[in-house]
Design a protein around this motif. Structure first.
Motif, mmCIF file in Angstrom:
data_model
loop_
_atom_site.group_PDB
_atom_site.id
_atom_site.type_symbol
_atom_site.label_atom_id
_atom_site.label_comp_id
_atom_site.label_asym_id
_atom_site.label_seq_id
_atom_site.Cartn_x
_atom_site.Cartn_y
_atom_site.Cartn_z
ATOM 1 N N ARG A 1 0.829 -1.211 0.000
ATOM 2 C CA ARG A 1 0.000 0.000 0.000
ATOM 3 C C ARG A 1 0.859 1.254 0.000
ATOM 4 O O ARG A 1 0.632 2.173 -0.788
ATOM 5 C CB ARG A 1 -0.937 -0.004 1.215
ATOM 6 C CG ARG A 1 -2.178 -0.858 1.072
ATOM 7 C CD ARG A 1 -3.189 -0.581 2.178
ATOM 8 N NE ARG A 1 -2.715 -1.043 3.472
ATOM 9 C CZ ARG A 1 -2.962 -2.262 3.962
ATOM 10 N NH1 ARG A 1 -3.655 -3.131 3.254
ATOM 11 N NH2 ARG A 1 -2.504 -2.603 5.159
ATOM 12 N N ALA B 1 2.865 1.626 -3.400
ATOM 13 C CA ALA B 1 2.049 2.110 -4.518
ATOM 14 C C ALA B 1 1.808 3.610 -4.400
ATOM 15 O O ALA B 1 1.888 4.345 -5.386
ATOM 16 C CB ALA B 1 0.726 1.352 -4.555
ATOM 17 N N SER B 2 1.506 4.068 -3.194
ATOM 18 C CA SER B 2 1.264 5.491 -2.984
ATOM 19 C C SER B 2 2.512 6.316 -3.280
ATOM 20 O O SER B 2 2.449 7.350 -3.968
ATOM 21 C CB SER B 2 0.811 5.735 -1.540
ATOM 22 O OG SER B 2 0.670 7.112 -1.279
ATOM 23 N N THR C 1 5.340 5.487 -5.100
ATOM 24 C CA THR C 1 5.813 5.456 -6.485
ATOM 25 C C THR C 1 4.841 6.160 -7.424
ATOM 26 O O THR C 1 5.261 6.801 -8.387
ATOM 27 C CB THR C 1 6.058 4.008 -6.944
ATOM 28 O OG1 THR C 1 4.884 3.222 -6.726
ATOM 29 C CG2 THR C 1 7.229 3.401 -6.198
ATOM 30 N N ASP C 2 3.543 6.059 -7.151
ATOM 31 C CA ASP C 2 2.568 6.779 -7.976
ATOM 32 C C ASP C 2 2.829 8.279 -7.924
ATOM 33 O O ASP C 2 2.755 8.975 -8.949
ATOM 34 C CB ASP C 2 1.137 6.493 -7.499
ATOM 35 C CG ASP C 2 0.656 5.110 -7.892
ATOM 36 O OD1 ASP C 2 1.359 4.438 -8.664
ATOM 37 O OD2 ASP C 2 -0.422 4.700 -7.417
ATOM 38 N N GLU C 3 3.164 8.776 -6.742
ATOM 39 C CA GLU C 3 3.422 10.216 -6.593
ATOM 40 C C GLU C 3 4.689 10.621 -7.322
ATOM 41 O O GLU C 3 4.707 11.646 -8.018
ATOM 42 C CB GLU C 3 3.541 10.571 -5.108
ATOM 43 C CG GLU C 3 3.690 12.061 -4.855
ATOM 44 C CD GLU C 3 3.627 12.413 -3.387
ATOM 45 O OE1 GLU C 3 3.955 13.568 -3.053
ATOM 46 O OE2 GLU C 3 3.260 11.546 -2.563
ATOM 47 N N VAL D 1 6.182 9.110 -9.897
ATOM 48 C CA VAL D 1 6.008 8.994 -11.344
ATOM 49 C C VAL D 1 5.133 10.116 -11.892
ATOM 50 O O VAL D 1 5.370 10.628 -12.988
ATOM 51 C CB VAL D 1 5.426 7.611 -11.704
ATOM 52 C CG1 VAL D 1 4.989 7.570 -13.154
ATOM 53 C CG2 VAL D 1 6.455 6.519 -11.438
ATOM 54 N N SER D 2 4.140 10.531 -11.136
ATOM 55 C CA SER D 2 3.277 11.619 -11.597
ATOM 56 C C SER D 2 3.993 12.958 -11.556
ATOM 57 O O SER D 2 3.667 13.872 -12.324
ATOM 58 C CB SER D 2 2.002 11.691 -10.759
ATOM 59 O OG SER D 2 2.294 12.040 -9.418
ATOM 60 N N ASP D 3 5.001 13.079 -10.687
ATOM 61 C CA ASP D 3 5.721 14.347 -10.537
ATOM 62 C C ASP D 3 6.843 14.532 -11.540
ATOM 63 O O ASP D 3 7.297 15.655 -11.760
ATOM 64 C CB ASP D 3 6.310 14.466 -9.122
ATOM 65 C CG ASP D 3 5.265 14.802 -8.070
ATOM 66 O OD1 ASP D 3 4.144 15.190 -8.453
ATOM 67 O OD2 ASP D 3 5.574 14.662 -6.872
ATOM 68 N N ALA E 1 8.607 1.380 -11.373
ATOM 69 C CA ALA E 1 7.438 2.257 -11.498
ATOM 70 C C ALA E 1 7.534 3.141 -12.738
ATOM 71 O O ALA E 1 6.532 3.333 -13.447
ATOM 72 C CB ALA E 1 7.299 3.120 -10.246
ATOM 73 N N ALA F 1 5.102 2.945 -16.083
ATOM 74 C CA ALA F 1 4.388 4.139 -16.547
ATOM 75 C C ALA F 1 4.831 4.572 -17.944
ATOM 76 O O ALA F 1 4.379 5.596 -18.447
ATOM 77 C CB ALA F 1 4.611 5.288 -15.560
#
Length: 275
Positions: free
Chosen positions: A111, A114-115, A117-119, A121-123, A151, A155
């Protein structure tokens, strides 16, 4: 909107030109660059990379011009590398299988991972792993960095790695399959001919390792498998391979070209180069 690049540096020493080369390409395009180290300590250049008189033993000549030594020292002496992001703070550590409540801890790990690496990759639009001998110590087998690489690849975002930093790509693997991300890919990296026979050194460690602890070329040949390939390009002045999403650079002279090619990947959708 300008591109944002996440640059990972070793706390045991990076090679000056291998940071300056890509950085100049990014700065010329107005990209925003953020630095990250394994524990948030400020990174520093390896002293030989700031010395234009230093003779690289395998090549028998200096690999650093006076101008590049000046540029690398200016970056290293500036406040630009101060206060880097910390991999240890941002990316959780996978629990040992021997943990008392392993299943619950593993669920919580996934959990948090994921939180985080998502941040990241989005940045950021791309990931860069700078070379030098330092990455042998704290980047090549850094599981937190492996998760970041995984990650970015998931993406479909590019990853540039230089010199001994390329080992990180070979070791970044899905936990279930254990197959290298480089399987079937074409890459370059430090060939056997470029390896020191003695004198491999690191910042902050009073220890002469002698030769590098592993031959990167052999690792990359195995990691790419029968349908991929390692390209040493020994005898050629430069060696940079683009096999999207990876951009790999052999050594110091390839630094500027690798940065320029990452720009082309981001802006011109370059997918293949050098093979």
């Amino acid at each position: 909107m300008s591109k944002r690049i996440l640059v990972v540096l070793s706390e045991y020493g990076y090679w000056g030109e291998e940071l300056v080369g890509p950085l100049e390409a990014f700065d010329a395009r107005g990209y925003r660059t953020t630095f990250m180290t394994p524990t948030g300590k400020r990174a520093h250049a390896l002293p030989p990379s700031l010395d234009s008189e230093y003779v690289d033993p395998p090549l028998g000549r200096s690999v650093t011009t006076r101008d590049m030594a000046r540029k690398a020292r200016a970056v290293d002496d500036s406040d630009r590398l101060d206060n880097p992001l910390s991999l240890a703070d941002l990316i959780p550590e996978r629990p040992y299988d021997s943990a008392l409540n392993h299943l619950r801890e593993l669920e919580e790990y996934h959990r948090r991972l994921a939180s985080a690496t998502d941040e990241l990759v989005s940045d950021f639009d791309a990931l860069v792993i700078v070379g030098g001998s330092g990455p042998i110590v704290d980047l090549a087998n850094n599981e937190r960095l492996h998760e970041v690489v995984l990650a970015f690849v998931a993406a479909d975002k590019p990853v540039l790695s230089e010199c001994y930093g390329v080992a990180t790509l070979a070791f970044a693997r899905d936990w279930e399959s254990r197959r290298s991300l480089l399987w079937g890919k074409h890459v370059t990296g430090h060939p056997k001919e470029y390896d020191y026979k003695d004198g491999t050194g690191f910042l902050g460690v009073e220890f002469n390792m002698g030769p590098p602890p592993y031959p990167l070329e052999y690792i990359l040949r195995d990691a790419t498998g029968p349908d991929g390939a390692f390209h040493g390009n020994v005898g050629k002045e430069t060696s940079v391979i683009v096999d999207f999403p990876f951009i790999t650079a052999r050594s110091t002279p390839d630094s500027s070209l690798s940065g320029e090619l990452l720009v082309k990947v981001l802006e011109e959708d370059l997918r293949r180069y050098g093979w």
